[in-house]
Design an enzyme around this catalytic site. Structure first.
Site, short mmCIF file in Angstrom:
data_model
loop_
_atom_site.label_atom_id
_atom_site.label_comp_id
_atom_site.label_asym_id
_atom_site.label_seq_id
_atom_site.Cartn_x
_atom_site.Cartn_y
_atom_site.Cartn_z
N PHE A 162 1.58 -3.42 3.81
CA PHE A 162 1.79 -4.77 4.32
C PHE A 162 3.25 -5.16 4.13
O PHE A 162 3.88 -4.82 3.12
CB PHE A 162 0.91 -5.78 3.57
CG PHE A 162 -0.53 -5.81 4.02
CD1 PHE A 162 -0.89 -5.39 5.29
CD2 PHE A 162 -1.52 -6.27 3.17
CE1 PHE A 162 -2.21 -5.43 5.72
CE2 PHE A 162 -2.84 -6.32 3.58
CZ PHE A 162 -3.19 -5.90 4.85
N HIS B 79 -2.10 8.15 5.90
CA HIS B 79 -2.47 6.86 5.31
C HIS B 79 -3.91 6.52 5.71
O HIS B 79 -4.70 6.12 4.87
CB HIS B 79 -1.50 5.78 5.78
CG HIS B 79 -1.60 4.50 5.03
ND1 HIS B 79 -1.47 4.42 3.66
CD2 HIS B 79 -1.84 3.22 5.46
CE1 HIS B 79 -1.61 3.16 3.28
NE2 HIS B 79 -1.84 2.41 4.34
N CYS C 62 0.80 -1.23 0.00
CA CYS C 62 0.00 0.00 0.00
C CYS C 62 0.83 1.27 0.00
O CYS C 62 0.26 2.37 -0.06
CB CYS C 62 -0.95 -0.01 1.19
SG CYS C 62 -1.96 -1.51 1.26
N HIS D 193 -9.72 2.61 -0.22
CA HIS D 193 -8.30 2.29 -0.11
C HIS D 193 -7.88 1.67 -1.43
O HIS D 193 -8.19 0.51 -1.72
CB HIS D 193 -8.08 1.32 1.05
CG HIS D 193 -6.62 1.09 1.36
ND1 HIS D 193 -5.60 1.68 0.63
CD2 HIS D 193 -6.00 0.34 2.32
CE1 HIS D 193 -4.44 1.30 1.12
NE2 HIS D 193 -4.65 0.49 2.13
N GLU E 65 -0.66 5.35 13.57
CA GLU E 65 -0.20 6.47 12.74
C GLU E 65 -0.47 7.80 13.43
O GLU E 65 0.39 8.69 13.44
CB GLU E 65 -0.90 6.43 11.38
CG GLU E 65 -0.40 7.51 10.44
CD GLU E 65 -1.07 7.49 9.08
OE1 GLU E 65 -0.52 8.11 8.16
OE2 GLU E 65 -2.15 6.88 8.94
N LYS F 144 -9.27 8.72 2.05
CA LYS F 144 -9.75 7.39 1.66
C LYS F 144 -11.26 7.23 1.85
O LYS F 144 -11.86 6.36 1.22
CB LYS F 144 -9.01 6.31 2.45
CG LYS F 144 -7.58 6.08 1.99
CD LYS F 144 -6.91 4.95 2.75
CE LYS F 144 -5.55 4.60 2.17
NZ LYS F 144 -4.54 5.66 2.33
#
Length: 421
Positions: free
Chosen positions: A409, A316, A176, A350, A327, A345
């Site tokens: 990931f 993110h 991502c 996403h 985060e 998002k």
């Protein structure tokens, strides 16, 4: 290791380098085209998200779709058939970005132009389709186009072919964070002198039953089936997972000397880049956020800026329980409570490997318009999250520096520092 000191070698930092962003191209569920996407994201217009028949029976049966763009009409049917959908969206975004930059591929020095596009999964839909053909009808029914259409470099290859680019063409796949790493790689290419122009960002289209089922099994996807439009809710107390989306976000980056020589209009600058690896887990971020902190501090140092200079963060912000808290805690620790934070998002979904490209493009527009897009579904802010998240409505502000953070990931972290012209 230094023999003299016994300490690890530490390379002297490079001189700051600010790549000029001269063009933006966007294809998203919030709108196709930079103007339409920016309007959709900042006005909180209902994005294209809803149930998909191919996902029937799954706990998450919805997806953010690009509905106002017909690749066959834009590219032509013959050209469309030579690309998986993620590559089609990339070509459409690239054409817009190049036109926005005022560049003409017919006359540019194509050997000095590069392409770097990130994608987490590449042509997964075509791969799945061909696997079904093999299982159901035998090997003679498998398309000879499987390799060129399914590989992760399909977007970079298709953009290079479409625009006649002869400089370095690369694909980045760091889950991502792919789109953000692609833009950071482009920054490095321009700084090194390898290119004068680089088209960079991310593209993804992965609405497959297999991928969504896997996200459900991982308990990473939202199951708010009664109201898909409100399912993605970063930083909200009631967040329960991300919602996958498709799209492409590309920017044209130029060496500042090249942009200046041709009198280009500069939207913003990419002034710093940092990347790191958590080395913690295949699926979960470092619980202290140390990896993404390292990437962010590296990006700030690369830009020769301090945390106090940052006025806006496009986070993110996936709408998962752990990611958002980790985060946000890291952002508060490094940047304090002053920057205006958002996660777009909730309007785009996403988009996995495309996320960094789309969100960097939106950050460029935020700097240009001096407007921070809202986190539209933030109804009940998580009390453990103590940063200033812009909720519900866009907020005007004066800021010269913005940050884009991405986590992927496998522990792939990346951060960009963008500055106003």
């Amino acid at each position: 290791m230094s023999a003299a000191t016994g300490r690890p070698y530490r390379r002297a930092p490079l001189a700051p380098f600010a790549a000029a962003v001269t063009g933006v191209g966007l294809v998203t569920a919030a709108g196709t085209g930079a103007d339409a996407a920016w309007h959709g994201v900042t006005e909180g217009l209902a994005p294209s998200v809803g149930p998909r028949p191919e996902l029937d029976g799954l706990p998450c049966d919805f997806f953010y779709s690009v509905t106002d763009c017909d690749p066959a009409a834009v590219l032509g049917v013959a050209a469309q058939r030579l690309m998986d959908r993620f590559a089609q969206l990339a070509v459409i975004a690239a054409r817009e970005a190049v036109a926005d930059a005022g560049l003409d591929p017919a006359v540019w020095d194509s050997g000095r132009v590069g392409v770097v596009i990130g994608s987490a999964h590449g042509g997964l839909p075509f791969y799945d389709e061909q696997h079904a053909a093999l299982a159901g009808r035998g090997p003679r029914r498998v398309s000879p186009k499987l390799a060129p259409l399914s590989v992760v470099n399909g977007a970079a290859s298709s953009v290079s072919l479409d625009l006649g680019v002869h400089g370095p063409s690369q694909a980045v796949s760091t889950a991502c964070s792919s789109g953000t790493v692609a833009i950071g790689t482009a920054h490095q290419m321009l700084r090194s002198g390898a290119c004068d122009i680089v088209i960079a960002g991310g593209a993804e289209s992965t609405c497959t039953r297999l991928l969504i089922a896997s996200a459900c099994s991982l308990k990473a996807a939202s199951t708010r089936r009664e109201d898909p439009t409100a399912a993605c809710r970063p930083f909200d107390t009631h967040r329960d997972g991300f919602v996958v989306g498709e799209g492409a976000g590309l920017i044209v980056m130029e060496h500042p000397d090249h942009a200046r020589a041709r009198g280009a209009a500069v939207r913003a600058h990419v002034s710093g880049y940092g990347a790191s690896s958590d080395a913690h887990s295949a699926v979960a971020p470092d619980p202290e956020g140390l990896g993404i902190e390292r990437a962010l501090r590296t990006a700030l140092a690369d830009a020769d800026l301090s945390p106090a200079d940052v006025g806006h963060v496009n986070a993110h912000g996936t709408s998962t329980l752990s990611n958002d808290l980790i985060e946000a805690t890291m952002l508060r620790r490094v940047l304090g409570e002053s920057p205006l934070v958002t996660s777009t998002k909730a309007m785009t979904g996403h988009t996995l490997g495309a996320a960094g490209g789309i969100e960097t493009a939106l950050t460029v527009l935020a700097l240009q318009h001096q407007l921070v897009p809202p986190t539209v579904n933030l109804d009940a802010p998580d009390p453990e999250i103590t940063i200033d998240v812009v909720a519900k409505e866009a907020r005007g502000a004066t800021f010269d520096c913005a940050v884009k953070t991405s986590l992927g990931f496998g522990g792939h972290n990346a951060a960009l520092v963008l500055t106003r012209t």
